[in-house]
Write a protein that holds these residues in place. Structure first.
Motif, PDB file in Angstrom:
ATOM      1  N   LYS A  63      -1.447  -4.338  11.956  1.00 37.92           N
ATOM      2  CA  LYS A  63      -0.928  -4.865  10.688  1.00 37.92           C
ATOM      3  C   LYS A  63       0.472  -5.433  10.866  1.00 37.92           C
ATOM      4  CE  LYS A  63      -3.983  -2.419   7.729  1.00 37.92           C
ATOM      5  NZ  LYS A  63      -4.305  -2.203   6.362  1.00 37.92           N
ATOM      6  N   SER A  78       0.762  -7.816   0.742  1.00 34.92           N
ATOM      7  CA  SER A  78       0.031  -6.606   0.365  1.00 34.92           C
ATOM      8  C   SER A  78      -1.446  -6.901   0.132  1.00 34.92           C
ATOM      9  CB  SER A  78       0.653  -5.956  -0.870  1.00 34.92           C
ATOM     10  OG  SER A  78       0.448  -6.758  -2.016  1.00 34.92           O
ATOM     11  N   ARG A  79      -1.734  -8.066  -0.446  1.00 34.40           N
ATOM     12  CA  ARG A  79      -3.141  -8.446  -0.639  1.00 34.40           C
ATOM     13  C   ARG A  79      -3.818  -8.752   0.688  1.00 34.40           C
ATOM     14  NH1 ARG A  79      -0.863 -11.465  -4.976  1.00 34.40           N
ATOM     15  NH2 ARG A  79      -0.883 -13.310  -3.652  1.00 34.40           N
ATOM     16  N   LYS A 108      -4.054  -5.423   2.723  1.00 32.51           N
ATOM     17  CA  LYS A 108      -4.633  -4.299   1.966  1.00 32.51           C
ATOM     18  C   LYS A 108      -3.743  -3.055   2.054  1.00 32.51           C
ATOM     19  CE  LYS A 108      -9.394  -5.898   2.260  1.00 32.51           C
ATOM     20  NZ  LYS A 108      -9.147  -7.208   2.779  1.00 32.51           N
TER      21      LYS A 108
END
Length: 80
Positions: A6, A27-28, A31
């Motif tokens: 990430k 953030s979208r 996730k």
């Protein structure tokens, strides 16, 4: 506690976007929560500050790429 994958995706998204990446978009995409995305962006930006640029001085070999060289080997247009 965020996986390395990430972090790498976040750095890639920051490097390839023409404009800044918002924490909501990150953030979208990853996730994760918006608060975590905001903190992740802050840590990455902090890593790119001027005080850390000293580590990249001199000859750096990156994936068989050589940047730089002697001025005498450059064309007259590229010489400073």
């Amino acid at each position: 506690r965020l996986p390395l994958q990430k972090w790498i995706i976040a750095i890639y998204l920051m490097a390839t976007n023409l404009k800044a990446v918002s924490s909501m978009k990150l953030s979208r995409d990853l996730k994760i929560t918006q608060k975590t995305a905001w903190r992740l962006l802050q840590k990455i930006r902090q890593g790119f500050t001027d005080e850390n640029l000293e580590k990249l001085k001199g000859i750096i070999d990156v994936d068989k790429t050589y940047i730089g060289g002697k001025a005498e080997n450059m064309s007259m247009k590229k010489r400073v």
